[in-house]
Scaffold this active site. Structure first.
Site, mmCIF file in Angstrom:
data_model
loop_
_atom_site.group_PDB
_atom_site.id
_atom_site.type_symbol
_atom_site.label_atom_id
_atom_site.label_comp_id
_atom_site.label_asym_id
_atom_site.label_seq_id
_atom_site.Cartn_x
_atom_site.Cartn_y
_atom_site.Cartn_z
ATOM 1 N N GLU A 104 10.630 5.105 6.293
ATOM 2 C CA GLU A 104 11.317 6.083 5.446
ATOM 3 C C GLU A 104 10.723 6.111 4.045
ATOM 4 O O GLU A 104 10.571 7.183 3.447
ATOM 5 C CB GLU A 104 12.811 5.784 5.373
ATOM 6 C CG GLU A 104 13.581 6.873 4.621
ATOM 7 C CD GLU A 104 15.076 6.681 4.642
ATOM 8 O OE1 GLU A 104 15.805 7.647 4.350
ATOM 9 O OE2 GLU A 104 15.526 5.554 4.939
ATOM 10 N N LYS B 179 24.165 1.758 2.566
ATOM 11 C CA LYS B 179 24.387 0.766 3.610
ATOM 12 C C LYS B 179 24.306 -0.659 3.063
ATOM 13 O O LYS B 179 24.747 -1.598 3.723
ATOM 14 C CB LYS B 179 23.390 0.959 4.752
ATOM 15 C CG LYS B 179 23.609 2.245 5.536
ATOM 16 C CD LYS B 179 22.607 2.402 6.656
ATOM 17 C CE LYS B 179 22.772 3.721 7.385
ATOM 18 N NZ LYS B 179 22.450 4.890 6.542
ATOM 19 N N HIS C 188 25.968 -0.597 8.380
ATOM 20 C CA HIS C 188 25.464 0.582 9.103
ATOM 21 C C HIS C 188 26.549 1.107 10.036
ATOM 22 O O HIS C 188 26.928 0.439 11.011
ATOM 23 C CB HIS C 188 24.223 0.184 9.889
ATOM 24 C CG HIS C 188 23.476 1.321 10.510
ATOM 25 N ND1 HIS C 188 23.878 2.641 10.398
ATOM 26 C CD2 HIS C 188 22.347 1.352 11.278
ATOM 27 C CE1 HIS C 188 23.037 3.426 11.050
ATOM 28 N NE2 HIS C 188 22.109 2.657 11.594
ATOM 29 N N CYS D 103 22.082 7.016 15.748
ATOM 30 C CA CYS D 103 22.513 6.887 14.352
ATOM 31 C C CYS D 103 22.253 8.141 13.521
ATOM 32 O O CYS D 103 22.574 8.168 12.330
ATOM 33 C CB CYS D 103 21.835 5.683 13.719
ATOM 34 S SG CYS D 103 22.240 4.136 14.566
ATOM 35 N N PHE E 74 17.711 5.772 17.077
ATOM 36 C CA PHE E 74 16.887 5.360 18.204
ATOM 37 C C PHE E 74 16.600 6.568 19.092
ATOM 38 O O PHE E 74 17.459 7.431 19.307
ATOM 39 C CB PHE E 74 17.613 4.306 19.035
ATOM 40 C CG PHE E 74 17.600 2.929 18.420
ATOM 41 C CD1 PHE E 74 16.908 2.650 17.264
ATOM 42 C CD2 PHE E 74 18.308 1.901 19.035
ATOM 43 C CE1 PHE E 74 16.891 1.370 16.716
ATOM 44 C CE2 PHE E 74 18.302 0.620 18.501
ATOM 45 C CZ PHE E 74 17.602 0.348 17.345
ATOM 46 N N HIS F 223 18.477 6.892 4.536
ATOM 47 C CA HIS F 223 19.041 6.275 5.742
ATOM 48 C C HIS F 223 19.008 4.754 5.571
ATOM 49 O O HIS F 223 20.006 4.092 5.807
ATOM 50 C CB HIS F 223 18.246 6.710 6.969
ATOM 51 C CG HIS F 223 18.797 6.192 8.260
ATOM 52 N ND1 HIS F 223 20.040 6.556 8.734
ATOM 53 C CD2 HIS F 223 18.280 5.331 9.184
ATOM 54 C CE1 HIS F 223 20.263 5.950 9.890
ATOM 55 N NE2 HIS F 223 19.217 5.207 10.180
#
Length: 428
Positions: free
Chosen positions: A323, A342, A347, A172, A408, A312
């Site tokens: 975050e 998002k 996402h 991502c 990831f 993010h």
């Protein structure tokens, strides 16, 4: 090998997007500022048995974005990416591919387009054809469509890019990773113009089932529009989205020479690997902290110069907490306005960083920050000034906007954009 073009300032001259909120960057931006969410229930028959049946589908289907023949020869991810590339290329002022009159030298044009999932629709469909109807039913286009470089290859053909074409696959973070790579290509003098960003299409039963199995997705079926809730106390996972976000980047020298009208400057990028866990972030936000600080150092910015961060913020319990910790560490509690788009788009996986960059650039250009939806009960001790429900004006004058992306595997990227200072911003 570098040349005398190395070290040049890099500017953004074109934007393109296909998202759940719109088939163009302009329509997506209008929807973001209006605070319109795109998450809805999946009513297709294939979704009936899935454990999670909500998502944010793209606002346009491949057949609406491309001509019918081409749409059949590209994966869904390729259709979204190619449509966004076409929009960004035209927005940058080009009426034809590199090498045509008025267009750049193709030997000085590159493409870097990332993806997280890639051509999963092609893989699963052709495997089913093989299983049920035999090897002769497998498409001769399948290999080109399923590979991770599918969208980058399509884009390189579209704009006649001959300097380089590559495809980061950093989950991502891929879209933002691609933009960081593009920045280096121009600074090193290896290209004058780079089409960069990401595309993905993870709204698919296999992808949905896999993410649901690891409990990464929100299961708020009774209220899909409230399912994506970054930084909220009651968040329970992210919502799958799909689409593409693309920038056209070029050296300031090249932009000036052709009379381009830049949106903003891509002033710096920071990348960091956590080396911590295959899917989980470091709880202290160490990866995003390193990426943010490296982006600030690369852009030669003090944290106090940052007026906004496009987070993010996927709406997962662990990811948002990490975050938030990183943003507090770098900027201090409640020190900088933060948005999480998002909450509206879902996402977009490997396209998320590209779309966040589009939003960051438009925030600088238009002087307004998009809101975050569904933050009804901020997590205790959040310590962030989240822009909630309605847009907020960005102060006039010199300003920097950062956008974050994580993936990831511990991939972290931060991009730093600044307002044009010594370039004349003409009316587009």
């Amino acid at each position: 090998m570098t040349d005398d073009r190395s070290g040049d300032t890099v500017v953004v001259t074109g934007l393109g997007a296909v998202t759940p909120l719109g088939a163009t960057a302009k329509d997506t931006w209008s929807a973001l500022l209006a605070g319109r969410g795109a998450v809805a229930a999946l009513d297709e028959p294939w979704a009936a048995e899935l454990p999670v049946r909500i998502a944010a589908r793209a606002a346009a289907e491949p057949g609406e974005l491309l001509d019918r023949v081409l749409a059949r020869r590209v994966d869904r991810v390729g259709a979204f990416g190619l449509a966004a590339v076409r929009e960004a290329w035209a927005d940058a002022g080009h009426t034809g591919p590199a090498g045509t009159p008025g267009a750049p030298d193709p030997e000085r044009v590159a493409v870097v387009l990332g993806t997280g999932i890639g051509g999963v629709h092609t893989v699963v469909h052709n495997h089913e054809e093989l299983r049920t109807r035999g090897a002769r039913r497998v498409s001769p286009h399948a290999v080109a469509m399923l590979m991770g470089n599918h969208t980058a290859a399509l884009a390189a053909l579209e704009v006649n890019a001959r300097a380089q074409a590559s495809a980061p696959a950093t989950a991502c973070a891929a879209g933002a990773d691609a933009i960081a790579t593009a920045l280096d290509l121009i600074r090193l003098g290896r290209a004058d113009v780079v089409v960069a960003g990401g595309a993905d299409s993870g709204v698919h039963p296999l992808v949905a089932a896999a993410f649901a199995s690891m409990r990464a997705l929100s299961g708020r079926h009774d209220e899909p529009h409230r399912a994506s809730r970054p930084f909220d106390r009651d968040r329970d996972g992210f919502v799958l989205g799909e689409g593409a976000g693309v920038l056209v980047l070029e050296s300031e020298r090249h932009a000036r020479a052709r009379g381009a009208h830049p949106y903003a400057v891509l002033a710096g990028a920071g990348l960091a690997s956590e080396a911590h866990h295959p899917t989980g972030p470091r709880p202290d936000g160490g990866g995003p902290v390193a990426a943010l600080r490296r982006a600030l150092a690369d852009a030669r910015l003090d944290p106090a110069a940052v007026r906004h961060v496009q987070a993010h913020a996927t709406s997962t319990p662990a990811g948002d907490a990490a975050e938030a910790a990183a943003l507090r560490t770098v900027f201090g509690p409640d020190a900088v306005p933060v948005s999480a788009i998002k909450s509206m788009t879902g996402h977009l996986l490997g396209a998320a960083g590209g779309l966040a960059a589009v939003a960051a650039v438009l925030s600088l250009s238009d002087g307004v920050v998009p809101p975050t939806l569904n933050l009804e009960h901020p997590e205790e001790g959040l310590g962030l000034d989240v822009v909630r429900d309605t847009p907020r004006e960005l102060p006039a004058g010199p300003a920097a906007v950062l956008c974050n992306a994580s993936g990831f595997g511990g991939h972290n990227v931060s991009l730093a954009f600044t307002r044009l200072t010594h370039l004349t911003r003409l009316t587009r």
